[in-house]
Scaffold this motif. Structure first.
Motif, mmCIF file in Angstrom:
data_model
loop_
_atom_site.group_PDB
_atom_site.id
_atom_site.type_symbol
_atom_site.label_atom_id
_atom_site.label_comp_id
_atom_site.label_asym_id
_atom_site.label_seq_id
_atom_site.Cartn_x
_atom_site.Cartn_y
_atom_site.Cartn_z
ATOM 1 N N SER A 72 0.804 -1.227 0.209
ATOM 2 C CA SER A 72 0.073 0.201 -0.189
ATOM 3 C C SER A 72 0.809 1.168 0.101
ATOM 4 O O SER A 72 0.786 2.284 -0.483
ATOM 5 N N ARG A 73 2.149 0.851 0.749
ATOM 6 C CA ARG A 73 2.542 2.180 0.625
ATOM 7 C C ARG A 73 3.070 3.179 -0.479
ATOM 8 O O ARG A 73 3.752 4.167 -1.480
ATOM 9 N N ILE A 74 3.628 1.474 -1.296
ATOM 10 C CA ILE A 74 4.545 1.847 -2.477
ATOM 11 C C ILE A 74 3.291 2.475 -3.158
ATOM 12 O O ILE A 74 3.885 3.493 -4.466
ATOM 13 N N ILE A 75 2.019 1.843 -3.361
ATOM 14 C CA ILE A 75 1.546 1.751 -4.079
ATOM 15 C C ILE A 75 1.198 3.540 -4.325
ATOM 16 O O ILE A 75 0.616 4.438 -5.543
ATOM 17 N N LEU A 76 0.474 4.215 -2.581
ATOM 18 C CA LEU A 76 0.735 4.953 -2.855
ATOM 19 C C LEU A 76 1.759 6.950 -3.102
ATOM 20 O O LEU A 76 1.440 7.137 -3.634
ATOM 21 N N ASP A 77 3.068 6.131 -3.097
ATOM 22 C CA ASP A 77 3.938 6.744 -3.221
ATOM 23 C C ASP A 77 4.163 6.870 -4.796
ATOM 24 O O ASP A 77 3.906 7.582 -5.298
ATOM 25 N N ALA A 119 -5.599 -4.250 -3.259
ATOM 26 C CA ALA A 119 -5.271 -2.865 -2.345
ATOM 27 C C ALA A 119 -6.342 -1.713 -2.630
ATOM 28 O O ALA A 119 -6.238 -0.507 -1.697
ATOM 29 N N LEU A 120 -5.654 -1.409 -4.201
ATOM 30 C CA LEU A 120 -6.613 -0.044 -4.450
ATOM 31 C C LEU A 120 -7.941 -0.017 -4.276
ATOM 32 O O LEU A 120 -8.464 1.154 -3.725
ATOM 33 N N LEU A 128 -8.862 7.599 0.549
ATOM 34 C CA LEU A 128 -7.351 7.360 0.173
ATOM 35 C C LEU A 128 -6.795 7.874 -1.660
ATOM 36 O O LEU A 128 -6.219 8.878 -1.896
ATOM 37 N N VAL A 129 -8.067 6.809 -2.185
ATOM 38 C CA VAL A 129 -8.208 7.118 -3.627
ATOM 39 C C VAL A 129 -8.809 6.939 -4.570
ATOM 40 O O VAL A 129 -9.657 6.594 -3.280
ATOM 41 N N TRP A 141 -6.676 5.291 -12.024
ATOM 42 C CA TRP A 141 -6.382 5.480 -10.352
ATOM 43 C C TRP A 141 -5.431 7.181 -10.241
ATOM 44 O O TRP A 141 -5.121 6.735 -11.044
ATOM 45 N N GLU A 142 -6.488 7.771 -8.669
ATOM 46 C CA GLU A 142 -5.450 8.376 -8.198
ATOM 47 C C GLU A 142 -5.594 8.821 -6.659
ATOM 48 O O GLU A 142 -5.994 8.675 -6.334
ATOM 49 N N VAL A 143 -4.492 9.420 -6.307
ATOM 50 C CA VAL A 143 -4.841 10.011 -4.587
ATOM 51 C C VAL A 143 -5.664 11.092 -4.969
ATOM 52 O O VAL A 143 -5.954 12.457 -5.520
#
Length: 145
Positions: A72-77, A119-120, A128-129, A141-143
């Motif tokens: 999740s951290r990598i995906i959000l980054d 995860a998304l 969050l996304v 997808w976007e933040v």
């Protein structure tokens, strides 16, 4: 005030670990029962078989497994650094590159794309996304900013 925040975080983590421990103990009990049943079945076919002589296979997690929260951290980054919304496959490619896995492995890419999608969706449920329909059947997808 900061102490209360720290204490709340520690209490939450302890609660998570206690729950995981309970789940794991239940799983261990089930594995012991399964082994006993297998031993009994083996002895039905050969009463003299020494099941205790069977060596256990070592468990080695695959290299594509992630530690708790790492994916999740990598995906959000990746999404934070992106100039435009990305598909889960684009995110999976970045994740594979970031983790130093084999970028040419199509089976791994498919597996990571599915894991990214899960995860998304979880991060979308947490607010969050966000996702939107793109060309064809793809979601981008976007933040949430």
């Amino acid at each position: 005030m900061q102490d209360a925040t720290i204490i709340n975080g520690l209490v939450t983590r302890r609660s998570e670990l206690a729950g995981e421990l309970e789940h794991t103990q239940g799983r261990v009990k089930q594995l012991v029962t399964d082994l006993e049943n297998l031993d009994a079945t083996i002895r039905l076919f050969d009463a003299d078989y020494r099941v205790e002589a069977i060596k256990p296979k070592g468990f080695r997690p695959p290299s594509d497994w992630a530690n708790r929260g790492e994916m999740s951290r990598i995906i959000l980054d990746v999404l934070r650094q992106a100039a435009e919304p990305l598909t889960s496959q684009d995110i999976a490619k970045e994740l594979i590159a970031t983790r130093g896995l084999d970028a040419g492995d199509t089976k791994l890419l498919r597996k990571m794309t599915k894991r990214c999608g899960v995860a998304l969706r979880h991060q979308r449920d947490n607010g969050l996304v966000r996702s939107q329909q793109a060309e064809g059947m793809f979601m981008v997808w976007e933040v949430v900013r």
